[in-house]
Design an enzyme around this catalytic site. Structure first.
Site, PDB file in Angstrom:
ATOM      1  N   LEU A 111      48.654  47.952  35.694  1.00  0.00           N
ATOM      2  CA  LEU A 111      47.150  47.989  35.618  1.00  0.00           C
ATOM      3  C   LEU A 111      46.462  47.207  34.692  1.00  0.00           C
ATOM      4  CD1 LEU A 111      45.418  50.555  36.338  1.00  0.00           C
ATOM      5  CD2 LEU A 111      45.525  51.459  34.056  1.00  0.00           C
ATOM      6  N   GLY A 112      46.345  45.944  35.461  1.00  0.00           N
ATOM      7  CA  GLY A 112      45.690  44.843  34.610  1.00  0.00           C
ATOM      8  C   GLY A 112      44.254  44.876  35.276  1.00  0.00           C
ATOM      9  N   ARG A 113      43.655  43.834  35.225  1.00  0.00           N
ATOM     10  CA  ARG A 113      42.309  43.505  35.833  1.00  0.00           C
ATOM     11  C   ARG A 113      42.241  44.033  37.081  1.00  0.00           C
ATOM     12  NH1 ARG A 113      41.370  38.292  32.306  1.00  0.00           N
ATOM     13  NH2 ARG A 113      43.173  37.718  33.376  1.00  0.00           N
ATOM     14  N   ARG A 172      54.423  47.264  31.111  1.00  0.00           N
ATOM     15  CA  ARG A 172      55.388  47.230  30.138  1.00  0.00           C
ATOM     16  C   ARG A 172      54.836  47.855  29.022  1.00  0.00           C
ATOM     17  NH1 ARG A 172      57.466  41.162  30.828  1.00  0.00           N
ATOM     18  NH2 ARG A 172      55.305  40.976  31.721  1.00  0.00           N
ATOM     19  N   ARG A 209      52.746  39.779  44.328  1.00  0.00           N
ATOM     20  CA  ARG A 209      53.549  38.992  44.993  1.00  0.00           C
ATOM     21  C   ARG A 209      54.665  39.341  45.648  1.00  0.00           C
ATOM     22  NH1 ARG A 209      49.915  35.986  44.303  1.00  0.00           N
ATOM     23  NH2 ARG A 209      49.730  34.309  43.128  1.00  0.00           N
ATOM     24  N   GLU A 218      56.406  33.072  52.257  1.00  0.00           N
ATOM     25  CA  GLU A 218      55.004  32.782  53.176  1.00  0.00           C
ATOM     26  C   GLU A 218      55.057  31.284  53.222  1.00  0.00           C
ATOM     27  OE1 GLU A 218      52.000  34.112  50.443  1.00  0.00           O
ATOM     28  OE2 GLU A 218      52.851  36.336  49.987  1.00  0.00           O
ATOM     29  N   HIS A 262      48.121  37.085  53.447  1.00  0.00           N
ATOM     30  CA  HIS A 262      47.966  36.777  52.151  1.00  0.00           C
ATOM     31  C   HIS A 262      46.288  36.529  52.211  1.00  0.00           C
ATOM     32  CE1 HIS A 262      49.209  35.192  47.927  1.00  0.00           C
ATOM     33  NE2 HIS A 262      48.060  35.641  47.753  1.00  0.00           N
TER      34      HIS A 262
HETATM   35  C1  8YV Z   1      45.463  33.064  46.596  1.00  0.00           C
HETATM   36  C2  8YV Z   1      46.298  34.778  44.946  1.00  0.00           C
HETATM   37  O1  8YV Z   1      45.193  33.424  47.832  1.00  0.00           O
HETATM   38  O2  8YV Z   1      44.870  34.202  42.916  1.00  0.00           O
HETATM   39  C3  8YV Z   1      46.184  34.358  43.295  1.00  0.00           C
HETATM   40  O3  8YV Z   1      46.919  34.394  42.794  1.00  0.00           O
HETATM   41  O4  8YV Z   1      47.317  35.206  45.106  1.00  0.00           O
HETATM   42  C4  8YV Z   1      45.371  34.438  46.023  1.00  0.00           C
HETATM   43  O5  8YV Z   1      44.013  34.583  45.222  1.00  0.00           O
HETATM   44  C5  8YV Z   1      46.757  32.518  46.291  1.00  0.00           C
HETATM   45  O6  8YV Z   1      46.455  31.515  45.207  1.00  0.00           O
HETATM   46  C6  8YV Z   1      47.069  31.700  47.403  1.00  0.00           C
HETATM   47  O7  8YV Z   1      48.435  31.505  47.339  1.00  0.00           O
END
Ligand code: 8YV
Length: 317
Positions: A157-159, A180, A236, A265, A283
Site C-alpha cells: 500500500l504505497g502511492r 512490511r 513487477r 518481458e 506492460h
Molecule cells: C514503465 C513502470 O512502463 O514506472 C515503472 O516502473 O513499470 C512503467 O511505468 C516501465 O518503466 C517500463 O518498463
C-alpha cells in the site's frame, strides 16, 4: 564574443518515449549506448566526460556500467520502479539515482482496476465469444463474478496502492492491506501476504520489484487465496513465482489472474495465451501520452537540476 555553452554529455541506455528523447537530444549531448557496436570501446571513449545517464525500464544500470563511467554522478530513470538499477552499487559510488514517482499513480491505478474488472467479469473473453459468432449459435455467455462487496487485499500500500484502493472503494469493494511495516492507513492490516490473501477475494500486487519481493507470491499465498480468488499484478513479474502461478491457473486452484507484468518481458511465457482465466496486457500501466510525458518531464528536470548544481527533485538514493 559570447562563449558557446557546451551541452553536458549524457549516456542513453535505451530508446525513451520519443518526445522525452527529443528534449534530451536538444538539451544534452546524448550518446546512444544501445546503438554502440562495441559497448566497452564506446564507454571507454566517453568515460572522461560523462557525468549522467538516462535509462528506462529493464535497461536499468548495473555495477559494470557504473564502473565503466567513473565520472558518473547521476542516473535518471524514466519510471518509478528502479529494480533494474543496482542501487547498492550506486550508493557505494556516491551516484545519485532518481525516478518518476506520483505522476503515474492515476494511470497505473486505472490499469489495475481495468484488470480487476476484466478478470472478474471476463469482458475480454465475452467479447471474443461474441466476435466468434457464439452468442447467436451457443446462447448467452457464462455468468461471472461481481466486484461489489468483495475484498481487495493490496499487497504494497504505497502511492500506487493507495490510488488503486481509492478507486476500488468506488466500485463497492472493501480494502485490506499488507506492507512490511504497518502504516497509519484507514484499512485493516494483515501481518503477512498469506494472511492477506486468505482474507481477500482479489490480491492486488502493488509492491516494488527487486530482491526484497522476489517470488513473494508463490504456492503458500495462492493456496491461501483459494479457488475463488483472483490475482492482479501491476507491479513487477518478479514478485510472483510465475511457473507456480501458471500451474495454479491451469488447474483452477485460483479463479483467475489479471497481469500487466511478467517474468520475461516482452517474451512472456506462451502458456498464458491459452488460459481462459488470465487477462494479460503488455506492460501498459503508465503508457498514456499524458503520463509518459509527465514521467519524461521529471526525468529531464532531474538532469537539468543536477547540471545546474542544484538538488534533484525525486531522489531514490
Ligand atoms: C514503465 C513502470 O512502463 O514506472 C515503472 O516502473 O513499470 C512503467 O511505468 C516501465 O518503466 C517500463 O518498463
Amino acid at each position: 564574443m559570447r562563449k558557446t555553452q557546451m551541452k553536458p554529455d549524457i549516456v542513453l541506455t535505451t530508446k525513451i518515449f520519443p518526445p522525452t528523447q527529443a528534449t534530451l537530444e536538444q538539451e544534452f549531448a546524448c550518446h546512444r549506448l544501445y546503438e554502440a557496436a562495441d559497448r566497452s570501446a564506446f564507454l571507454k571513449q566517453l568515460a572522461p566526460q560523462v557525468r549522467a545517464l538516462a535509462t528506462f525500464g529493464a535497461a536499468g544500470a548495473d555495477a559494470k556500467l557504473m564502473d565503466a563511467l567513473p565520472k558518473l554522478e547521476l542516473i535518471s530513470n524514466f519510471g518509478v520502479g528502479v529494480d533494474a538499477i543496482d542501487l547498492e552499487a550506486a550508493k557505494k559510488r556516491g551516484i545519485i539515482v532518481t525516478n518518476t514517482p506520483d505522476v503515474l499513480n492515476g494511470c497505473v491505478a486505472d490499469t489495475a482496476i481495468a484488470l480487476t474488472l476484466n478478470v472478474m467479469r471476463k469482458f475480454p473473453q465475452s467479447e471474443a465469444y461474441l466476435r466468434a459468432g457464439y452468442w447467436a449459435t451457443r446462447g448467452d455467455y457464462e455468468k461471472t463474478t461481481s466486484l461489489g462487496g468483495k475484498t481487495m487485499g493490496v499487497l504494497g500500500l504505497g502511492r500506487i496502492g493507495e490510488a488503486i484502493a481509492g478507486r476500488a472503494l468506488a466500485f463497492g469493494m472493501k480494502i485490506r492491506y499488507h506492507n512490511r511495516k504497518k502504516k497509519g492507513a484507514a484499512y485493516p492490516y494483515d501481518g503477512d501476504p498469506a494472511a492477506l490473501a486468505r482474507n481477500s477475494d482479489v490480491l492486488m500486487i502493488a509492491t516494488p520489484g527487486g530482491a526484497g519481493t522476489k517470488a513473494l507470491v508463490g504456492a503458500k499465498v495462492l493456496d491461501a487465496l483459494g479457488p475463488k480468488g483472483f490475482v492482479v499484478n501491476i507491479a513487477r513479474g518478479s514478485v510472483v513465482d510465475e511457473p507456480v502461478l501458471l500451474d495454479y491457473l491451469r488447474r483452477g486452484r485460483i479463479a483467475g489472474a489479471g497481469l500487466d507484468v511478467f517474468a520475461n518481458e516482452p517474451n512472456i511465457s506462451s502458456e498464458f495465451f491459452a488460459l481462459d482465466n488470465a487477462v494479460i496486457l503488455p506492460h501498459v500501466g503508465s503508457a498514456t501520452n499524458e503520463t509518459r510525458g509527465a514521467m519524461g518531464d521529471l526525468q529531464v528536470e532531474n538532469l537539468r537540476l543536477h547540471f545546474a548544481g542544484k538538488p534533484v527533485r525525486t531522489r531514490v538514493v
